[in-house]
Design a protein around this motif. Structure first.
Motif, PDB file in Angstrom:
ATOM      1  N   ALA A 187      34.592  -0.679  25.944  1.00 24.27           N
ATOM      2  CA  ALA A 187      33.123  -0.687  25.946  1.00 24.27           C
ATOM      3  C   ALA A 187      32.531  -1.051  27.298  1.00 24.27           C
ATOM      4  N   THR A 188      33.271  -1.811  28.100  1.00 20.67           N
ATOM      5  CA  THR A 188      32.730  -2.176  29.413  1.00 20.67           C
ATOM      6  C   THR A 188      32.573  -0.970  30.325  1.00 20.67           C
ATOM      7  N   GLU A 189      33.194   0.156  29.992  1.00 20.05           N
ATOM      8  CA  GLU A 189      32.987   1.370  30.781  1.00 20.05           C
ATOM      9  C   GLU A 189      31.530   1.821  30.705  1.00 20.05           C
ATOM     10  N   THR A 190      30.887   1.598  29.571  1.00 14.86           N
ATOM     11  CA  THR A 190      29.458   1.900  29.448  1.00 14.86           C
ATOM     12  C   THR A 190      28.648   0.946  30.318  1.00 14.86           C
ATOM     13  N   LEU A 191      28.989  -0.323  30.243  1.00 11.37           N
ATOM     14  CA  LEU A 191      28.267  -1.347  31.000  1.00 11.37           C
ATOM     15  C   LEU A 191      28.356  -1.100  32.505  1.00 11.37           C
ATOM     16  N   ASN A 192      29.481  -0.576  32.979  1.00  7.36           N
ATOM     17  CA  ASN A 192      29.660  -0.361  34.411  1.00  7.36           C
ATOM     18  C   ASN A 192      28.570   0.505  35.014  1.00  7.36           C
ATOM     19  N   GLY A 193      27.970   1.365  34.200  1.00  2.00           N
ATOM     20  CA  GLY A 193      26.915   2.238  34.707  1.00  2.00           C
ATOM     21  C   GLY A 193      25.697   1.492  35.212  1.00  2.00           C
ATOM     22  N   LEU A 194      25.512   0.262  34.738  1.00  3.72           N
ATOM     23  CA  LEU A 194      24.360  -0.526  35.189  1.00  3.72           C
ATOM     24  C   LEU A 194      24.496  -0.985  36.634  1.00  3.72           C
ATOM     25  N   ALA A 195      25.698  -0.914  37.189  1.00  2.00           N
ATOM     26  CA  ALA A 195      25.911  -1.377  38.562  1.00  2.00           C
ATOM     27  C   ALA A 195      25.091  -0.560  39.556  1.00  2.00           C
ATOM     28  N   THR A 196      24.965   0.745  39.299  1.00  2.00           N
ATOM     29  CA  THR A 196      24.257   1.626  40.236  1.00  2.00           C
ATOM     30  C   THR A 196      23.085   2.364  39.609  1.00  2.00           C
ATOM     31  N   LEU A 197      22.817   2.147  38.336  1.00  2.00           N
ATOM     32  CA  LEU A 197      21.729   2.839  37.651  1.00  2.00           C
ATOM     33  C   LEU A 197      20.411   2.699  38.404  1.00  2.00           C
ATOM     34  N   ASP A 198      19.688   3.802  38.555  1.00  2.00           N
ATOM     35  CA  ASP A 198      18.352   3.760  39.164  1.00  2.00           C
ATOM     36  C   ASP A 198      17.480   4.809  38.484  1.00  2.00           C
ATOM     37  N   GLN A 199      16.582   4.341  37.624  1.00  2.00           N
ATOM     38  CA  GLN A 199      15.715   5.227  36.848  1.00  2.00           C
ATOM     39  C   GLN A 199      14.257   5.129  37.281  1.00  2.00           C
ATOM     40  N   ARG A 200      14.011   4.631  38.464  1.00  2.00           N
ATOM     41  CA  ARG A 200      12.626   4.439  38.898  1.00  2.00           C
ATOM     42  C   ARG A 200      11.842   5.743  38.906  1.00  2.00           C
ATOM     43  N   ASP A 201      12.417   6.798  39.441  1.00  2.00           N
ATOM     44  CA  ASP A 201      11.702   8.072  39.506  1.00  2.00           C
ATOM     45  C   ASP A 201      11.479   8.657  38.114  1.00  2.00           C
ATOM     46  N   ILE A 202      12.476   8.538  37.243  1.00  2.00           N
ATOM     47  CA  ILE A 202      12.324   9.072  35.881  1.00  2.00           C
ATOM     48  C   ILE A 202      11.233   8.314  35.139  1.00  2.00           C
ATOM     49  N   LEU A 203      11.276   6.990  35.190  1.00  2.00           N
ATOM     50  CA  LEU A 203      10.287   6.190  34.473  1.00  2.00           C
ATOM     51  C   LEU A 203       8.878   6.475  34.988  1.00  2.00           C
ATOM     52  N   ALA A 204       8.733   6.635  36.294  1.00  2.00           N
ATOM     53  CA  ALA A 204       7.412   6.909  36.877  1.00  2.00           C
ATOM     54  C   ALA A 204       6.891   8.287  36.511  1.00  2.00           C
ATOM     55  N   SER A 205       7.763   9.187  36.083  1.00  2.11           N
ATOM     56  CA  SER A 205       7.340  10.559  35.770  1.00  2.11           C
ATOM     57  C   SER A 205       6.779  10.715  34.359  1.00  2.11           C
ATOM     58  N   PHE A 206       6.974   9.730  33.482  1.00  2.70           N
ATOM     59  CA  PHE A 206       6.564   9.869  32.088  1.00  2.70           C
ATOM     60  C   PHE A 206       5.046   9.774  31.943  1.00  2.70           C
ATOM     61  N   ASP A 207       4.478  10.665  31.115  1.00  2.00           N
ATOM     62  CA  ASP A 207       3.038  10.656  30.870  1.00  2.00           C
ATOM     63  C   ASP A 207       2.672   9.938  29.574  1.00  2.00           C
ATOM     64  N   PHE A 208       3.644   9.607  28.755  1.00  2.00           N
ATOM     65  CA  PHE A 208       3.361   8.956  27.482  1.00  2.00           C
ATOM     66  C   PHE A 208       3.302   7.431  27.664  1.00  2.00           C
ATOM     67  N   PRO A 209       2.758   6.716  26.688  1.00  2.00           N
ATOM     68  CA  PRO A 209       2.649   5.250  26.797  1.00  2.00           C
ATOM     69  C   PRO A 209       4.023   4.571  26.828  1.00  2.00           C
ATOM     70  N   PHE A 210       4.084   3.469  27.557  1.00  2.00           N
ATOM     71  CA  PHE A 210       5.327   2.721  27.721  1.00  2.00           C
ATOM     72  C   PHE A 210       5.034   1.238  27.516  1.00  2.00           C
ATOM     73  N   LEU A 211       5.809   0.612  26.656  1.00  2.00           N
ATOM     74  CA  LEU A 211       5.679  -0.819  26.400  1.00  2.00           C
ATOM     75  C   LEU A 211       6.945  -1.521  26.879  1.00  2.00           C
ATOM     76  N   SER A 212       6.781  -2.488  27.755  1.00  2.00           N
ATOM     77  CA  SER A 212       7.903  -3.280  28.244  1.00  2.00           C
ATOM     78  C   SER A 212       7.774  -4.690  27.678  1.00  2.00           C
ATOM     79  N   ILE A 213       8.733  -5.072  26.845  1.00  2.00           N
ATOM     80  CA  ILE A 213       8.737  -6.387  26.222  1.00  2.00           C
ATOM     81  C   ILE A 213       9.815  -7.230  26.899  1.00  2.00           C
ATOM     82  N   GLY A 214       9.424  -8.328  27.500  1.00  2.00           N
ATOM     83  CA  GLY A 214      10.369  -9.211  28.175  1.00  2.00           C
ATOM     84  C   GLY A 214      10.434 -10.561  27.504  1.00  2.00           C
TER      85      GLY A 214
END
Length: 267
Positions: A187-214
């Motif tokens: 399962a840690t093979e999935t987690l390894n993807g977070l080391a370099t993941l960068d979704q800034r451009d994808i997230l900024a492209s969405f036109d629908f509402p987005f809720l971030s709960i922290g």
């Protein structure tokens, strides 16, 4: 309850509670399963929403021996299952690593997406980079696999406790620990993807509402990531809860109030 046969020869477990209203796709965090959305499923169904929960490949009741256990592969499973069950309007809600899955799946689903929720999400990044001073380092993420192999029981005991904020019940941290222990050997093979993941451009492209709960007490995902995500999105809203990394389990009443309010506006 069903297993979906993937294009690469495995089976992914999912549950679909159909309803006349919009469908919320609930995507769990790393090492967990759809069972950790149970209070949210019950609340959504009681309020007229359909739900889909999916056990990531390598976790829960899904097959463990996939060749590809990447975040992108899990997102393709989400896309394929949404297409398979035939729902036409969805809100995606991802917890922790599941939020990164949700972003990729939302990008693929396009016009079917009415909204997106990140619950203590590891998106748009989880590690520090130029223009993103939050989170830890790629080396921290990549070192988790070795730590799990060295002492799986002790590592997941500590992670179960760390996945909730101060004051949470021992029963809850024990439940989370059991989920981590039940994850597949790779399962840690999935987690390894977070080391370099960068979704800034994808997230900024969405036109629908987005809720971030922290979670203000979150020690797994830097709480600043939730704020950054809300600012990155065109139509982002931030809700900060007085919890650790699992607000839907630590404070279900407060969490569901925030989620239902967002759904009424978005869906």
């Amino acid at each position: 309850m069903a297993h979906f046969a993937t294009k690469d020869g495995g089976r992914v477990y999912y549950e679909h509670h159909a309803a006349s209203g919009p469908t919320v796709v609930l995507i769990h965090g790393w090492g967990m399963s759809g069972d950790y959305w149970a209070p949210t499923v019950a609340t959504l169904v009681a309020n007229g929403y359909g739900t889909i929960t999916i056990d990531h490949r390598g976790c829960g009741r899904s097959d463990r021996d996939f060749a590809d256990l990447s975040i992108e592969a899990v997102a393709r499973d989400v896309f394929d299952i949404v297409e398979h069950v035939g729902v036409t309007r969805v809100v995606l809600n991802g917890w922790s690593l599941g939020a990164a899955v949700a972003v990729f799946a939302a990008h693929a689903l396009g016009s079917k997406v009415a909204g997106l929720v990140s619950t203590c999400g590891a998106t748009p990044r989880y590690t520090q980079a130029d223009g993103f001073p939050h989170g830890g380092t790629a080396e921290d993420v990549l070192g988790i696999g070795a730590a799990v192999r060295a002492d799986r029981a002790e590592f997941f005991r500590a992670l179960g406790k760390g996945a909730v904020g101060e004051g949470a019940s021992e029963a809850l941290s024990d439940w989370l620990e059991r989920g981590f222990l039940d994850s597949g050997a790779r399962a840690t093979e999935t987690l390894n993807g977070l080391a370099t993941l960068d979704q800034r451009d994808i997230l900024a492209s969405f036109d629908f509402p987005f809720l971030s709960i922290g979670g203000a007490k979150d020690t797994v995902a830097d709480p600043a990531i939730a704020g950054f995500a809300a600012q990155c999105a065109k139509h982002g809203t931030l809700v900060t809860m007085p919890t650790g990394h699992s607000p839907h389990l630590e404070d279900p009443a407060g969490y569901h109030e925030a989620l239902l309010g967002f759904l009424r506006r978005a869906a």
